[in-house]
Write a protein that holds these residues in place. Structure first.
Motif, PDB file in Angstrom:
ATOM      1  N   ASP A 113       0.822  -1.211   0.000  1.00  0.00           N
ATOM      2  CA  ASP A 113       0.000   0.000   0.000  1.00  0.00           C
ATOM      3  C   ASP A 113       0.858   1.263   0.000  1.00  0.00           C
ATOM      4  O   ASP A 113       0.558   2.226  -0.711  1.00  0.00           O
ATOM      5  CB  ASP A 113      -0.929  -0.008   1.215  1.00  0.00           C
ATOM      6  CG  ASP A 113      -1.906  -1.176   1.180  1.00  0.00           C
ATOM      7  OD1 ASP A 113      -2.395  -1.504   0.076  1.00  0.00           O
ATOM      8  OD2 ASP A 113      -2.164  -1.776   2.245  1.00  0.00           O
ATOM      9  N   ASP A 114       1.921   1.279   0.791  1.00  0.00           N
ATOM     10  CA  ASP A 114       2.817   2.437   0.797  1.00  0.00           C
ATOM     11  C   ASP A 114       3.496   2.606  -0.558  1.00  0.00           C
ATOM     12  O   ASP A 114       3.694   3.730  -1.029  1.00  0.00           O
ATOM     13  CB  ASP A 114       3.866   2.280   1.896  1.00  0.00           C
ATOM     14  CG  ASP A 114       3.298   2.545   3.285  1.00  0.00           C
ATOM     15  OD1 ASP A 114       2.147   3.022   3.369  1.00  0.00           O
ATOM     16  OD2 ASP A 114       4.006   2.279   4.273  1.00  0.00           O
ATOM     17  N   THR A 129       1.147   4.222  -2.932  1.00  0.00           N
ATOM     18  CA  THR A 129       1.020   5.650  -2.618  1.00  0.00           C
ATOM     19  C   THR A 129       2.178   6.440  -3.202  1.00  0.00           C
ATOM     20  O   THR A 129       1.976   7.523  -3.779  1.00  0.00           O
ATOM     21  CB  THR A 129       0.960   5.852  -1.090  1.00  0.00           C
ATOM     22  OG1 THR A 129      -0.158   5.143  -0.569  1.00  0.00           O
ATOM     23  CG2 THR A 129       0.832   7.322  -0.740  1.00  0.00           C
ATOM     24  N   THR A 180      -6.202   4.521  -3.614  1.00  0.00           N
ATOM     25  CA  THR A 180      -5.138   3.765  -2.951  1.00  0.00           C
ATOM     26  C   THR A 180      -5.424   3.619  -1.465  1.00  0.00           C
ATOM     27  O   THR A 180      -5.215   2.538  -0.885  1.00  0.00           O
ATOM     28  CB  THR A 180      -3.784   4.479  -3.164  1.00  0.00           C
ATOM     29  OG1 THR A 180      -3.526   4.582  -4.566  1.00  0.00           O
ATOM     30  CG2 THR A 180      -2.652   3.715  -2.497  1.00  0.00           C
ATOM     31  N   ARG A 181      -5.919   4.677  -0.843  1.00  0.00           N
ATOM     32  CA  ARG A 181      -6.269   4.605   0.577  1.00  0.00           C
ATOM     33  C   ARG A 181      -7.412   3.618   0.797  1.00  0.00           C
ATOM     34  O   ARG A 181      -7.411   2.856   1.770  1.00  0.00           O
ATOM     35  CB  ARG A 181      -6.675   5.985   1.083  1.00  0.00           C
ATOM     36  CG  ARG A 181      -5.513   6.907   1.378  1.00  0.00           C
ATOM     37  CD  ARG A 181      -6.022   8.186   2.026  1.00  0.00           C
ATOM     38  NE  ARG A 181      -4.942   8.984   2.560  1.00  0.00           N
ATOM     39  CZ  ARG A 181      -5.104  10.132   3.206  1.00  0.00           C
ATOM     40  NH1 ARG A 181      -6.328  10.603   3.397  1.00  0.00           N
ATOM     41  NH2 ARG A 181      -4.075  10.802   3.668  1.00  0.00           N
ATOM     42  N   ALA A 238      -6.093   0.229   0.691  1.00  0.00           N
ATOM     43  CA  ALA A 238      -5.282  -0.061   1.877  1.00  0.00           C
ATOM     44  C   ALA A 238      -6.144  -0.397   3.082  1.00  0.00           C
ATOM     45  O   ALA A 238      -5.692  -1.105   4.000  1.00  0.00           O
ATOM     46  CB  ALA A 238      -4.379   1.124   2.194  1.00  0.00           C
ATOM     47  N   ARG A 269      -6.551  -7.315   5.256  1.00  0.00           N
ATOM     48  CA  ARG A 269      -5.444  -8.062   4.661  1.00  0.00           C
ATOM     49  C   ARG A 269      -5.587  -9.552   4.950  1.00  0.00           C
ATOM     50  O   ARG A 269      -6.012  -9.923   6.035  1.00  0.00           O
ATOM     51  CB  ARG A 269      -4.093  -7.605   5.255  1.00  0.00           C
ATOM     52  CG  ARG A 269      -3.649  -6.227   4.827  1.00  0.00           C
ATOM     53  CD  ARG A 269      -2.333  -5.905   5.526  1.00  0.00           C
ATOM     54  NE  ARG A 269      -1.830  -4.596   5.132  1.00  0.00           N
ATOM     55  CZ  ARG A 269      -1.059  -4.394   4.072  1.00  0.00           C
ATOM     56  NH1 ARG A 269      -0.714  -5.409   3.320  1.00  0.00           N
ATOM     57  NH2 ARG A 269      -0.636  -3.189   3.771  1.00  0.00           N
TER      58      ARG A 269
END
Length: 428
Positions: A352-353, A356, A407-408, A411, A415
């Motif tokens: 996820d990072d 971003t 993207t957020r 995220a 998971r």
């Protein structure tokens, strides 16, 4: 038209430019978009394509040919002040412990779009002829096509990072650090491209001009920096803020004049002047210098957007132009996000990072427009292709915030238990 009438035309046009641009910037911010997007849109709207088409008499009255040099002068002054501030604020020490990750991301986010852009210019030369480009592209034109896809707008990216609360997060720091490195790489390559592309109008060949440019850069770093440190921060010579500001803006304008004389654009001299200006004790920025620089550039940058918008020709956008815009925009977004994401992932960031970081690097904004304007002036772009690339820059910047929200959202999904995130401590 008498000189007095021309002056009053300029005053009236200036009032319209400032009010329209800053009102559009305010509206853009209300719509969760960067301020600069609204200003750029206003600049295009005040050009011949929209205002000139909808109200030609009003356009001719507001922007007669006689005020063109004055508008261009204000635009160049604003550009020098803005890029001087960018150079002064550029600090690669922010890399810190994440230097390896940031360098990896910066190289990937430059090399991949560069290769794709230059490769497409070579593969689609016939199609580019329909956009006003010559049959045989020069090496400078091919390289410039790659640079146009490789640019990331550090000011816009920094604003997006700050406004989304990412300034102290891992992806925010990596993206800002990588963008700073991208600036250094991109402007260096662009400088070489401009010098090679502008050779016909100069008595000296590009090798001599390159040698003089290198000598000027060395002189600025070796002699100008310590001299400025003595003048600005010396115990007996410390100047009051207003005098310091005037001296440094004059220094930036002089540096811009030198690089322009060497066949480069004024942007390179302005950036170099900002880089060599020493900081305060401890390496901190001088707030009494940064604040007025931002105020002056923010006030006058609308003139640059309007001058740039004069060359945006929507009436040249036929089917080929719209297809080219779609293709270029898709390539610009996918190459930046893809290369940035993969490189960040390899550098140790979790999925996820890494996404971003890739999305943030796709913002182009003002930096792209500056490069495109310089390329147009150097004859490396036709007006139809310039129009396509300006709209690509606007579209990619507009897409950054929605893609960041997407993207957020991704995220925040649960998971799978078997794929824990990569710890920040494992980053290089």
């Amino acid at each position: 038209m008498s000189p007095d009438a021309m002056v009053m035309h300029f005053v009236g046009a200036s009032a319209l430019i400032l009010v329209a641009a800053h009102a559009a910037g305010w509206l853009a911010r209300k719509l969760k978009q960067p301020y600069i997007v609204g200003q750029l849109t206003a600049g295009i709207a005040l050009g011949p394509s929209l205002l000139g088409s909808l109200a030609p008499d009003a356009y001719d009255s507001l922007f007669p040919d006689g005020i063109g040099p004055a508008l261009t002068g204000f635009a160049q002054f604003a550009l020098v002040v803005f890029l001087f501030a960018v150079g002064y604020e550029l600090d690669l020490k922010v890399l810190g412990s994440r230097a390896r990750t940031a360098v990896t991301v910066a190289l990937a986010a430059f090399v991949v779009p560069m290769a794709v852009g230059s490769g497409c210019a070579l593969l689609f030369q016939e199609q580019l002829r329909d956009l006003g480009m010559p049959r045989d592209l020069s090496p400078a034109m091919v390289v410039f096509a790659g640079v146009a896809l490789s640019i990331t707008a550090v000011p816009v990216l920094t604003a997006i990072v700050r406004e989304n609360g990412l300034a102290r997060t891992v992806p925010g720091v990596v993206a800002v650090s990588a963008a700073g490195l991208l600036d250094v790489i991109g402007w260096t390559v662009l400088a070489g491209t401009m010098m090679d592309g502008a050779g016909d109008g100069h008595a000296l060949g590009w090798p001599w001009r390159a040698l003089l440019a290198a000598g000027f850069t060395a002189l600025m770093l070796v002699a100008a920096r310590p001299l400025l440190r003595l003048l600005l921060w010396g115990p007996r010579t410390r100047m009051e803020p207003s005098l310091r500001l005037a001296l440094l803006i004059g220094f930036a304008l002089g540096s811009a004049w030198v690089t322009h004389s060497l066949g480069l654009h004024v942007i390179f001299g302005a950036l170099l002047a900002g880089v060599v200006v020493p900081r305060e004790e401890g390496g901190t920025l001088d707030p009494e210098l940064v604040r007025p620089l931002h105020d002056v550039s923010s006030l006058l940058l609308p003139f640059f957007f309007v001058v740039s918008g004069q060359s945006v020709a929507l009436d040249t956008m036929d089917a080929t132009g719209w297809v080219a815009l779609l293709v270029v925009t898709v390539l610009a977004v996918t190459t930046k996000i893809g290369s940035g994401t993969v490189a960040a992932r390899l550098g140790g960031l979790d999925r996820d990072d890494a996404r971003t970081v890739g999305v943030l690097l796709s913002a182009r904004g003002l930096t792209e427009l500056i490069a495109l304007n310089a390329g147009l002036q150097a004859g490396l772009l036709s007006e139809p292709l310039y129009t396509v690339l300006v709209f690509m820059a606007l579209t990619t910047t507009l897409l950054t915030q929605p893609l960041l929200l997407l993207t957020r959202h991704l995220a925040e999904r649960p998971r799978p238990a078997h794929s824990p995130p990569v710890p920040v401590a494992d980053m290089g």
